[in-house]
Design an enzyme around this catalytic site. Structure first.
Site, PDB file in Angstrom:
ATOM      1  N   THR A 100       0.834  -1.215   0.000  1.00  0.00           N
ATOM      2  CA  THR A 100       0.000   0.000   0.000  1.00  0.00           C
ATOM      3  C   THR A 100       0.860   1.252   0.000  1.00  0.00           C
ATOM      4  OG1 THR A 100      -1.823  -1.115   1.083  1.00  0.00           O
ATOM      5  CG2 THR A 100      -1.710   1.256   1.398  1.00  0.00           C
TER       6      THR A 100
ATOM      7  N   TYR B 237      -7.824   1.028  -3.713  1.00  0.00           N
ATOM      8  CA  TYR B 237      -6.599   1.372  -4.456  1.00  0.00           C
ATOM      9  C   TYR B 237      -5.933   0.103  -4.956  1.00  0.00           C
ATOM     10  CZ  TYR B 237      -4.602  -0.264  -0.121  1.00  0.00           C
ATOM     11  OH  TYR B 237      -4.288  -1.047   0.951  1.00  0.00           O
TER      12      TYR B 237
ATOM     13  N   SER C 243       1.329  -7.394  -0.863  1.00  0.00           N
ATOM     14  CA  SER C 243       2.030  -8.407  -0.049  1.00  0.00           C
ATOM     15  C   SER C 243       1.145  -9.584   0.342  1.00  0.00           C
ATOM     16  CB  SER C 243       2.676  -7.780   1.183  1.00  0.00           C
ATOM     17  OG  SER C 243       1.765  -7.628   2.233  1.00  0.00           O
TER      18      SER C 243
ATOM     19  N   THR D 237       1.695  -4.218   4.360  1.00  0.00           N
ATOM     20  CA  THR D 237       1.542  -4.546   5.787  1.00  0.00           C
ATOM     21  C   THR D 237       1.001  -5.964   6.001  1.00  0.00           C
ATOM     22  OG1 THR D 237      -0.701  -3.627   5.828  1.00  0.00           O
ATOM     23  CG2 THR D 237       1.091  -2.151   6.476  1.00  0.00           C
ATOM     24  N   ASP D 238       0.306  -6.520   4.999  1.00  0.00           N
ATOM     25  CA  ASP D 238      -0.428  -7.772   5.229  1.00  0.00           C
ATOM     26  C   ASP D 238       0.467  -8.943   5.626  1.00  0.00           C
ATOM     27  OD1 ASP D 238      -2.841  -6.560   4.780  1.00  0.00           O
ATOM     28  OD2 ASP D 238      -3.051  -7.248   2.714  1.00  0.00           O
TER      29      ASP D 238
ATOM     30  N   LYS E  90       0.582  -7.954  12.667  1.00  0.00           N
ATOM     31  CA  LYS E  90      -0.426  -6.982  12.246  1.00  0.00           C
ATOM     32  C   LYS E  90      -1.674  -7.255  13.075  1.00  0.00           C
ATOM     33  CE  LYS E  90      -2.780  -4.848   8.378  1.00  0.00           C
ATOM     34  NZ  LYS E  90      -3.013  -4.753   6.934  1.00  0.00           N
TER      35      LYS E  90
ATOM     36  N   GLU F 273       6.938 -27.854  22.911  1.00  0.00           N
ATOM     37  CA  GLU F 273       6.393 -27.410  21.615  1.00  0.00           C
ATOM     38  C   GLU F 273       7.319 -26.356  21.036  1.00  0.00           C
ATOM     39  OE1 GLU F 273       3.935 -28.096  19.599  1.00  0.00           O
ATOM     40  OE2 GLU F 273       2.862 -29.582  20.791  1.00  0.00           O
TER      41      GLU F 273
HETATM   42  N1  ASP Z   1      -2.677  -5.365   0.770  1.00  0.00           N
HETATM   43  C1  ASP Z   1      -1.632  -4.429   1.110  1.00  0.00           C
HETATM   44  C2  ASP Z   1      -0.307  -5.186   1.106  1.00  0.00           C
HETATM   45  O1  ASP Z   1      -0.036  -5.878   2.047  1.00  0.00           O
HETATM   46  C3  ASP Z   1      -1.900  -3.831   2.437  1.00  0.00           C
HETATM   47  C4  ASP Z   1      -0.898  -2.855   2.935  1.00  0.00           C
HETATM   48  O2  ASP Z   1       0.201  -2.718   2.456  1.00  0.00           O
HETATM   49  O3  ASP Z   1      -1.232  -2.151   3.919  1.00  0.00           O
HETATM   50  O4  ASP Z   1       0.429  -5.085   0.173  1.00  0.00           O
END
Ligand code: ASP
Length: 303
Positions: free
Chosen positions: A8, A22, A54, A87-88, A158, A281
């Protein structure tokens, strides 16, 4: 060195007011750097390693990224590497890079929750903060910088789908540091450890073992596990309920997997805490996603 992988932070939308509709991985890493005037005076190189959302991060890109980061870190003129990322799956890439590289120089992942075209894009400040962390004296290891907080690559998760400060650290840990006006205020030690080496990561995705995550839940059904076993699953991470328990419907298929020589590791699906009393574990204190990487690495090392 700034390596772009998409996300993003490199996302673009038709309208500045649109924070969700987006396309991630659109804007080049060079443009991201030149959009931050405060970076103009710094000696930076930018390289586009990938350009993806991502959610679609894959094993072949990880292998390429780890090797490229290693090459740059080995350059005496490189002080640190900043990686722009979505972020994903940021926590997965960060965990993998720390385990494989355990670098003595800083490797700083950064990201954004709003696209580059947004009215209040958070990417430029995050990129500036990431460079400040990479430049700061004594920083080492893989960390992530988002919304002014610095997280360990081994701990971050996250935890929010929309907020700008979308990360936390587990289990029950906090940030390593904060960045305030470009100055680092540190609370805990930087990530350390033994590097497994990039040679452990096959360049071809087909050579990676198949390791899945399965969550236990009300109404769990054995058929998914039976199908995976028949299809050749190589490792399983269970995202267990509470303190490491699973629905009784999963007990027989889990036993069948173990009998077939497939390792099964338990984690908790709780957002925080570890499986208490499960020191045997290997992944009791890891998130299911970090455990999946750890098990994958264990299987790769056995080859
Ligand atoms: N879908 C996006 C990614 O992980 C979300 C983000 O970057 O916040 O590339």
């Amino acid at each position: 060195m700034i390596l772009g992988t998409g996300g993003t932070i490199a996302g673009a939308s038709a309208r500045a007011t649109d924070n969700v509709g987006y396309r991630a991985g659109t804007v080049s890493v060079e443009s991201l750097v030149s959009a931050v005037p405060a970076l103009a005076s710094k000696r930076l190189e930018a390289e586009q390693l990938a350009q993806l959302d991502s959610k679609d991060m894959d094993h072949a890109t990880w292998a390429r990224l780890a090797r490229r980061v290693r090459e740059h870190l080995d350059r005496p003129d490189v002080r640190g590497v900043v990686i722009t990322h979505g972020t994903d799956t940021l926590e997965e890439t960060a965990y993998l890079l720390q385990r494989v590289l355990a670098p003595t120089k800083p490797v700083v992942l950064t990201a954004a929750m709003r696209p580059a075209t947004a009215m209040q894009a958070d990417g430029p400040q995050n990129l500036l903060d990431a460079v400040a962390v990479a430049e700061a004296e004594g920083v080492q290891g893989v960390v992530a910088v988002v919304a002014g907080q610095v997280w360990s690559g081994l701990e971050l998760r996250k935890s929010h789908s929309y907020r700008l400060d979308a990360f936390e650290a587990g289990p029950d840990a906090g940030p390593l540091a904060v960045v305030e006006e470009g100055v680092l205020r540190r609370f805990r030690d930087w990530p350390r450890g033994e590097a497994l080496d990039v040679s452990v990561l096959p360049p071809d995705a087909a050579d990676w073992p198949w390791v899945e995550v399965l969550a236990s839940h009300a109404g769990a059904d054995a058929r998914a596990l039976d199908a995976w076993r028949s299809a050749g699953l190589k490792g399983l991470v269970l995202a267990c309920t509470g303190n490491g328990t699973m629905n009784q419907a999963l007990e027989a298929p889990v036993r069948a997997l173990k009998d077939a020589g497939v390792p099964v590791w338990r984690t908790t699906r709780c957002a925080q805490g570890a499986i208490v009393g499960a020191d045997d574990e290997p992944a009791s204190a890891l998130s299911p996603w970090a455990a999946r990487i750890e098990l994958t690495l264990a299987l790769l090392r056995k080859r």
